[in-house]
Motif scaffolding. Structure first.
Motif, PDB file in Angstrom:
ATOM      1  N   ASN B  59      -6.482 -17.391   6.628  1.00 35.93           N
ATOM      2  CA  ASN B  59      -5.635 -17.241   5.335  1.00 35.93           C
ATOM      3  C   ASN B  59      -5.983 -15.955   4.698  1.00 35.93           C
ATOM      4  N   ILE B  60      -5.035 -15.411   3.896  1.00 36.27           N
ATOM      5  CA  ILE B  60      -5.193 -14.245   2.968  1.00 36.27           C
ATOM      6  C   ILE B  60      -4.858 -14.634   1.735  1.00 36.27           C
ATOM      7  N   HIS B  61      -5.676 -14.491   0.721  1.00 34.74           N
ATOM      8  CA  HIS B  61      -5.308 -14.455  -0.486  1.00 34.74           C
ATOM      9  C   HIS B  61      -5.677 -13.258  -1.237  1.00 34.74           C
ATOM     10  N   PHE B  62      -4.540 -13.097  -2.234  1.00 32.23           N
ATOM     11  CA  PHE B  62      -4.608 -11.864  -2.724  1.00 32.23           C
ATOM     12  C   PHE B  62      -4.423 -12.260  -4.566  1.00 32.23           C
ATOM     13  N   ASP B  63      -5.485 -11.824  -5.179  1.00 31.15           N
ATOM     14  CA  ASP B  63      -5.858 -11.949  -6.515  1.00 31.15           C
ATOM     15  C   ASP B  63      -5.571 -13.510  -6.889  1.00 31.15           C
ATOM     16  N   GLY B  64      -6.198 -14.244  -5.892  1.00 24.15           N
ATOM     17  CA  GLY B  64      -5.888 -15.643  -6.121  1.00 24.15           C
ATOM     18  C   GLY B  64      -4.444 -16.663  -5.433  1.00 24.15           C
ATOM     19  N   ILE B  65      -3.690 -15.657  -4.942  1.00 24.25           N
ATOM     20  CA  ILE B  65      -2.435 -16.157  -4.756  1.00 24.25           C
ATOM     21  C   ILE B  65      -2.602 -16.431  -3.130  1.00 24.25           C
ATOM     22  N   ASP B  66      -1.969 -17.430  -2.632  1.00 23.50           N
ATOM     23  CA  ASP B  66      -2.035 -17.609  -1.241  1.00 23.50           C
ATOM     24  C   ASP B  66      -0.921 -16.695  -0.608  1.00 23.50           C
ATOM     25  N   VAL B  67      -0.901 -15.851   0.303  1.00 25.76           N
ATOM     26  CA  VAL B  67      -0.016 -15.045   0.681  1.00 25.76           C
ATOM     27  C   VAL B  67       0.048 -14.928   2.308  1.00 25.76           C
ATOM     28  N   THR B  68      -0.454 -16.041   2.738  1.00 24.46           N
ATOM     29  CA  THR B  68      -0.486 -16.226   4.426  1.00 24.46           C
ATOM     30  C   THR B  68       0.911 -16.216   4.958  1.00 24.46           C
ATOM     31  N   HIS B  69       1.570 -17.106   4.310  1.00 20.12           N
ATOM     32  CA  HIS B  69       2.900 -17.196   4.875  1.00 20.12           C
ATOM     33  C   HIS B  69       4.279 -17.395   3.806  1.00 20.12           C
ATOM     34  N   ASN B  70       3.971 -17.698   2.623  1.00 21.21           N
ATOM     35  CA  ASN B  70       4.956 -17.816   1.808  1.00 21.21           C
ATOM     36  C   ASN B  70       5.737 -16.636   1.299  1.00 21.21           C
ATOM     37  N   LYS B  71       7.309 -16.526   2.061  1.00 22.83           N
ATOM     38  CA  LYS B  71       7.927 -15.241   1.988  1.00 22.83           C
ATOM     39  C   LYS B  71       8.119 -14.708   0.731  1.00 22.83           C
ATOM     40  N   GLN B  73       6.263 -15.067  -1.968  1.00 22.31           N
ATOM     41  CA  GLN B  73       4.963 -14.727  -2.546  1.00 22.31           C
ATOM     42  C   GLN B  73       4.414 -13.374  -1.848  1.00 22.31           C
ATOM     43  N   ARG B  74       4.705 -13.203  -0.566  1.00 21.17           N
ATOM     44  CA  ARG B  74       4.351 -12.133   0.329  1.00 21.17           C
ATOM     45  C   ARG B  74       5.292 -10.951  -0.313  1.00 21.17           C
ATOM     46  N   PHE B  75       6.727 -11.061  -0.428  1.00 22.19           N
ATOM     47  CA  PHE B  75       7.339 -10.035  -0.978  1.00 22.19           C
ATOM     48  C   PHE B  75       6.921  -9.476  -2.406  1.00 22.19           C
ATOM     49  N   GLU B  76       6.472 -10.294  -3.300  1.00 19.08           N
ATOM     50  CA  GLU B  76       6.132 -10.054  -4.510  1.00 19.08           C
ATOM     51  C   GLU B  76       4.491  -9.290  -4.425  1.00 19.08           C
ATOM     52  N   VAL B  77       3.929  -9.733  -3.804  1.00 19.19           N
ATOM     53  CA  VAL B  77       2.552  -9.232  -3.556  1.00 19.19           C
ATOM     54  C   VAL B  77       2.640  -7.948  -2.833  1.00 19.19           C
ATOM     55  N   ARG B  78       3.506  -7.697  -1.905  1.00 19.00           N
ATOM     56  CA  ARG B  78       3.755  -6.729  -1.212  1.00 19.00           C
ATOM     57  C   ARG B  78       4.115  -5.634  -2.142  1.00 19.00           C
ATOM     58  N   ARG B  79       4.877  -5.676  -3.344  1.00 16.86           N
ATOM     59  CA  ARG B  79       5.283  -4.461  -4.079  1.00 16.86           C
ATOM     60  C   ARG B  79       3.794  -4.261  -4.910  1.00 16.86           C
ATOM     61  N   ARG B  80       2.788  -5.056  -4.777  1.00 19.84           N
ATOM     62  CA  ARG B  80       1.489  -4.509  -5.387  1.00 19.84           C
ATOM     63  C   ARG B  80       0.638  -3.790  -4.357  1.00 19.84           C
TER      64      ARG B  80
END
Ligand code: ADP
Ligand code: MG
Lengths: 228, 360
Positions: B59-71, B73-80
């Motif tokens: 698993n990968i969590h970014f700032d508490g958000i699970d960004v392991t697979h959710n497309k 959420q991954r997109f939104e976090v990638r912008r950070r």
């Protein structure tokens, strides 16, 4: 030899004096092919992008089919359109047989595989890292696709030019469904084939020269653009 | 809250395990270096953390958000986040437009864009280049544009994959200076992969050692370079004297460790009977012709076996029952007339030795 020489001189005279018939035929050839090319491009760019940017079953096969269709005989496309728009055909009631519209429909069908296929090649030719770099910089799917299209711009323009060249130089299709009607569907290529068989070499040569000159012009313009 | 929290992260390619159960935390604003030899998966790990690739498991969590697979959420976090790749790729457009891309994609206003780009270009010293087509830049210039482009969106984490691997020493220095400035001036966390340990030491507050597809040790540069916890890490960071021994005596913090027939005095916390590796850095060894009066508790006599010049230094290998490596300056080697075959004395402090566990 003497004949040919005299023919060439007369042809040049026809061009230099801006003979109304020559100008009209050349102009018609140009706008019919240009319209076909623009319409096909509007379809082909998104189509090529969809094929390139998506994974789906049979993608390789589809690309192979497109490439095979690059060299589809113009008369085959002519026949296909003929069947549809002739009186008895499903679109017969439209009454577009032997009109420029019919020719344009035929040319669009003829060059769609070329422009689509070459667009796919152009997009595949862009470094995979470009799309990935865009994604890592925060591009969404559409933004990424636009960037990759932009990176492929020269190859895509050359795909469109290939389509235009094929449309402006084909003769079989225009004869079959355009009918070579004087002042209406007569284009450079149909005129050449008719006038040559009638022995009117000067007009044929003049039109032939214009065709080659047009091709040259398009290529020079493209090269200028690329080296800017 | 921990900014990036990675648990049991595993990545396989075609059934081949590249990263195995990585646990790692990255904190806000820190400078973290991932060091390890080529081919151990540094790039793969960075690509997973930048959300360009999905892990096989973990698993990968970014700032508490699970960004392991959710497309989404991954997109939104990638912008950070942002990434400077090992061989940065620039777009076929001007330097200015290259840097503008990330901002335009985030719908920034054009006057804001201009301001931000000017600041970013100033930070990498590339203001005069903004109208140039980025494809015409040299390697070092491209690297600087890539850094400006990654920085301009004010990411919370900036990943750098081997930021100086393909550059000449001067350019490397310049890039390191830029990174040091970013570290000081920006709130961005820096996570860089490098096979150059000293670079990690210069630029990072924390270092993770990636060996054999695992994170073997994480700690401050001092921890990693002075207190390696395993033989692999010790070898990787270049500790050249690694001797197997056994603890034979203990007097509070002062241990006696037997290596071959020699007894070494070591300050450490180990039990009598423990098997250990004795690690001694070459630069901690002092050579002389006779036993000198010094505070060094350990003193061994040996014969010079080999002398290798190393710039202004000379590497000396002596045989004192086992091979021992040390360095002296070129000057002192000449003054003392060190020669192969001569007997000399090597001394080192009890605190200069670091012990790690030995299993066999
Ligand atoms: N896309 C891929 N497909 C298959 N194997 C890969 C792929 N990417 C990397 N690898 C393999 O993973 C291993 C680690 O590579 P990499 O992450 O680039 O290491 P490093 O950056 O530490 O040099 C290498 O053995 C490499 O061949
Ligand atoms: Mg790498």
């Amino acid at each position: 030899m003497e004949n040919l020489w005299q023919g060439l001189i007369k042809a040049l005279q026809l061009i230099i004096s801006l003979d109304p018939e020559v100008i009209q035929i050349a102009g018609r050839s140009l706008w019919i092919a240009a319209t076909s090319c623009i319409l096909a491009t509007i379809v082909c760019l998104p189509l090529g992008s969809i094929i390139h940017f998506n994974k789906f079953y049979g993608k390789r096969l589809l690309i192979n089919i497109l490439q095979t269709l690059y060299s589809v005989p113009t008369v085959a496309v002519g026949l296909f359109v003929f069947v549809f728009i002739s009186r008895a055909g499903p679109l017969g009631s439209l009454g577009i047989m032997f009109t420029p519209i019919a020719v344009i429909i035929g040319q669009v069908i003829l060059i769609t595989p070329v422009i689509t296929g070459l667009t796919v090649s152009a997009l595949s030719g862009v470094d995979k890292g470009i799309a990935e770099t865009a994604v890592s910089l925060g591009a969404n799917r559409l933004q990424k696709m636009i960037l990759v299209l932009r990176e492929a711009r020269y190859a895509i323009i050359s795909a469109v030019i290939m389509g235009f060249s094929r449309a402006v130089s084909e003769v079989g299709l225009s004869l079959m469904i355009g009918g070579n009607i004087k002042g209406f569907t007569r284009t450079i290529t149909t005129a050449i084939s008719l006038e040559t068989s009638k022995g009117n070499l000067e007009l044929s040569l003049a039109l032939g020269m214009i065709l080659i000159f047009l091709a040259l012009l398009v290529n020079i313009a493209f090269n200028q653009l690329q080296h800017r | 809250m921990t900014l990036i929290n990675v648990t049991k992260l595993t990545k396989e390619y075609d059934g081949q395990c590249i990263l195995k159960e990585i646990d790692l935390k990255i904190e806000r604003g820190e400078a973290f270096a991932l060091i390890g030899p080529t081919g151990t998966g540094k790039t793969t790990l960075i690509r997973l953390l930048d959300l360009l690739e999905e892990p096989t498991s973990g698993n990968i969590h970014f700032d508490g958000i699970d960004v392991t697979h959710n497309k989404q959420q991954r997109f939104e976090v990638r912008r950070r986040l942002s990434l400077v790749q090992q061989k940065p790729i620039v777009f076929d457009m001007s330097v200015y437009d290259n840097i503008a891309c990330g901002l335009k994609w985030r719908n920034e206003k054009s006057n804001v864009i201009e301001q931000k780009i000017n600041n970013a270009l100033a930070l990498v010293g590339m203001n005069e280049y903004q109208a140039r087509n980025a494809k015409t830049l040299s390697g070092g210039e491209t690297q600087r544009v890539a850094i400006a482009r990654a920085l301009v969106t004010e990411p919370e984490v900036m990943f750098l994959d081997e930021p100086t691997a393909n550059l000449d020493p001067n350019t490397t220095l310049k890039i390191e200076e830029i990174l040091a400035n970013i570290k000081q001036e920006k709130k961005t966390a820096l996570v860089m992969a490098t096979h150059d340990m000293s670079q990690g030491q210069r630029l990072a507050n924390r270092i993770g050692v990636l060996l054999d597809n695992r994170v073997m040790q994480v700690g401050s540069p001092n921890d990693i370079f002075c207190l390696p916890q395993s033989l692999d890490v010790a070898e990787f960071i270049g500790i050249e004297n690694i001797l197997p021994g056994v603890v034979t005596e203990r007097d509070s913090e002062l241990l006696t460790v037997k290596v071959n027939s020699h007894s070494l005095q070591v300050v450490s916390h180990r039990m009598v009977g423990e098997k250990v590796y004795v690690l001694i850095r070459p630069e901690d060894i002092t050579f002389a012709f006779s036993k000198e009066k010094s505070s060094a508790r350990n003193s061994l006599d040996g014969t010079i076996k080999r002398m290798t010049p190393l710039g202004t230094l000379v590497r000396i290998e002596i045989d004192c029952g086992f091979p021992l490596l040390g360095v002296v300056t070129r000057n002192s080697a000449e003054e003392l007339e060190f020669k192969i075959g001569k007997r000399i004395n090597a001394s080192f402090k009890a605190t200069a030795i670091h012990l790690i566990e030995r299993w066999y």
